[in-house]
Design a protein around this motif. Structure first.
Motif, short mmCIF file in Angstrom:
data_model
loop_
_atom_site.label_atom_id
_atom_site.label_comp_id
_atom_site.label_asym_id
_atom_site.label_seq_id
_atom_site.Cartn_x
_atom_site.Cartn_y
_atom_site.Cartn_z
N ARG A 222 14.33 -5.14 8.61
CA ARG A 222 13.57 -5.46 9.82
C ARG A 222 13.01 -4.12 10.32
NH1 ARG A 222 12.88 -9.46 13.66
NH2 ARG A 222 13.03 -8.78 15.83
N VAL A 223 11.70 -3.98 10.28
CA VAL A 223 11.05 -2.69 10.52
C VAL A 223 9.96 -2.83 11.59
CG1 VAL A 223 9.73 -0.82 9.44
CG2 VAL A 223 11.47 -2.02 8.12
N ILE A 224 9.92 -1.89 12.50
CA ILE A 224 8.78 -1.78 13.42
C ILE A 224 7.81 -0.81 12.79
CG2 ILE A 224 7.96 -0.91 15.66
CD1 ILE A 224 10.67 -1.74 16.84
N ILE A 225 6.57 -1.22 12.69
CA ILE A 225 5.49 -0.32 12.25
C ILE A 225 4.50 -0.27 13.40
CG2 ILE A 225 3.63 0.09 10.61
CD1 ILE A 225 5.22 -1.59 8.57
N PHE A 226 4.17 0.95 13.81
CA PHE A 226 3.11 1.06 14.81
C PHE A 226 2.06 2.04 14.31
CE2 PHE A 226 6.12 4.29 16.18
CZ PHE A 226 5.39 5.29 16.77
N VAL B 34 0.86 -1.18 0.00
CA VAL B 34 0.00 0.00 0.00
C VAL B 34 0.90 1.23 0.00
CG1 VAL B 34 -1.75 1.30 1.29
CG2 VAL B 34 -1.82 -1.20 1.28
N ASP B 35 0.50 2.26 -0.72
CA ASP B 35 1.24 3.52 -0.72
C ASP B 35 0.85 4.36 0.48
OD1 ASP B 35 2.71 3.00 -3.02
OD2 ASP B 35 1.22 3.92 -4.34
N LEU B 36 1.85 4.80 1.21
CA LEU B 36 1.71 5.74 2.31
C LEU B 36 2.43 7.01 1.87
CD1 LEU B 36 2.57 3.12 5.06
CD2 LEU B 36 0.31 4.08 4.60
N PHE B 37 2.34 8.07 2.68
CA PHE B 37 2.90 9.35 2.26
C PHE B 37 3.72 9.96 3.38
CE2 PHE B 37 -0.90 8.38 -0.04
CZ PHE B 37 -0.55 8.61 -1.35
N GLU B 38 4.89 10.51 2.97
CA GLU B 38 5.79 11.14 3.93
C GLU B 38 6.01 12.60 3.56
OE1 GLU B 38 9.74 9.72 6.25
OE2 GLU B 38 9.80 9.46 4.08
N VAL C 158 12.08 8.02 14.20
CA VAL C 158 10.81 7.41 13.78
C VAL C 158 10.32 8.14 12.55
CG1 VAL C 158 8.41 6.94 14.44
CG2 VAL C 158 10.22 6.78 16.17
N ARG C 159 10.00 7.39 11.51
CA ARG C 159 9.40 8.00 10.30
C ARG C 159 7.89 8.08 10.51
NH1 ARG C 159 11.74 5.20 4.93
NH2 ARG C 159 10.67 6.96 3.94
N LEU C 160 7.32 9.23 10.18
CA LEU C 160 5.89 9.45 10.32
C LEU C 160 5.25 9.38 8.94
CD1 LEU C 160 4.74 10.30 13.24
CD2 LEU C 160 7.17 10.63 12.96
N CYS D 99 5.79 5.12 12.17
CA CYS D 99 4.47 5.38 12.75
C CYS D 99 3.51 5.71 11.62
CB CYS D 99 4.54 6.56 13.72
SG CYS D 99 2.93 7.02 14.42
N VAL D 100 2.35 5.03 11.61
CA VAL D 100 1.35 5.25 10.57
C VAL D 100 0.05 5.70 11.23
CG1 VAL D 100 0.01 4.17 8.71
CG2 VAL D 100 2.37 3.45 9.12
N SER D 101 -0.58 6.70 10.64
CA SER D 101 -1.87 7.18 11.14
C SER D 101 -2.74 7.65 9.99
CB SER D 101 -1.66 8.34 12.12
OG SER D 101 -2.90 8.76 12.66
#
Length: 185
Positions: free
Chosen positions: A60-64, A39-43, A122-124, A100-102
């Motif tokens: 190895r990525v943490i996504i919250f 899925v495309d997300l945006f930064e 942390v990348r938002l 971090c995804v919102s």
């Protein structure tokens, strides 16, 4: 007839079946061992697309996920915990990136990250239409926050595969998805 209508409303509200099409079920929530949906997300802006599969490929990525930028639990506890623990998580658990995804627009996510000194830690990423949350089946309807949002969760993804998943039981609480609980299973 009244009992049938109430039953149909109950089933519909739990997102198990569509009232219009009883043969169709909604995707099951992502689970450990699943491939992360692409899925495309945006930064920072709508022009800067970040594909979730490309982001986690060979890493190895943490996504919250959080219900919303600038909301109290997200701003006081969830994001700050990952920012404060970023170096330790990266060193001790071999994490390449923390994301971090919102369900917000990319401008809001960028400003929120800057306000919390997340840059480099942390990348938002923005999920403005909840496409990522829907693909994971972690949506929650929160009318006071604008409607469809993401449940609060955390996951470890390695080379596009979900290795650990922590979804808050009520969708919004602050327990299993916090930074200090990553890798404790």
């Amino acid at each position: 007839m009244k009992k049938v209508c109430n039953f149909l409303r109950c089933i519909s509200s739990t997102n198990i079946y569509s009232v219009r099409d009883f043969s169709r079920t909604v995707a099951a929530m992502v689970k450990v061992g699943d491939k992360l949906p692409s899925v495309d997300l945006f930064e920072d802006s709508p022009a800067n697309k970040i594909n979730s599969s490309e982001l986690t490929s060979s890493k190895r990525v943490i996504i919250f996920g959080v219900p919303g930028a600038y909301t109290p639990g997200c701003s006081k506890t969830h994001l700050p915990g990952y920012v404060a623990n970023a170096d330790a998580l990266k060193k001790e658990q071999g994490i390449d990136e923390i994301v971090c995804v919102s369900v917000n627009d990319p401008f809001v996510m960028s400003a929120w990250g800057k306000e919390h000194n997340a840059t480099g830690k942390v990348r938002l990423l923005a999920d403005p239409a909840a496409a990522f949350a829907k693909a994971l089946d972690v949506t929650i309807d929160l009318p006071p926050l604008g409607g469809v949002r993401s449940k609060r969760y955390s996951m470890v993804v390695e080379n596009c595969e979900v290795k650990e998943l922590n979804v808050e039981p009520d969708g919004t609480g602050l327990s299993c998805s916090l930074a200090q609980n990553i890798g404790k299973k």
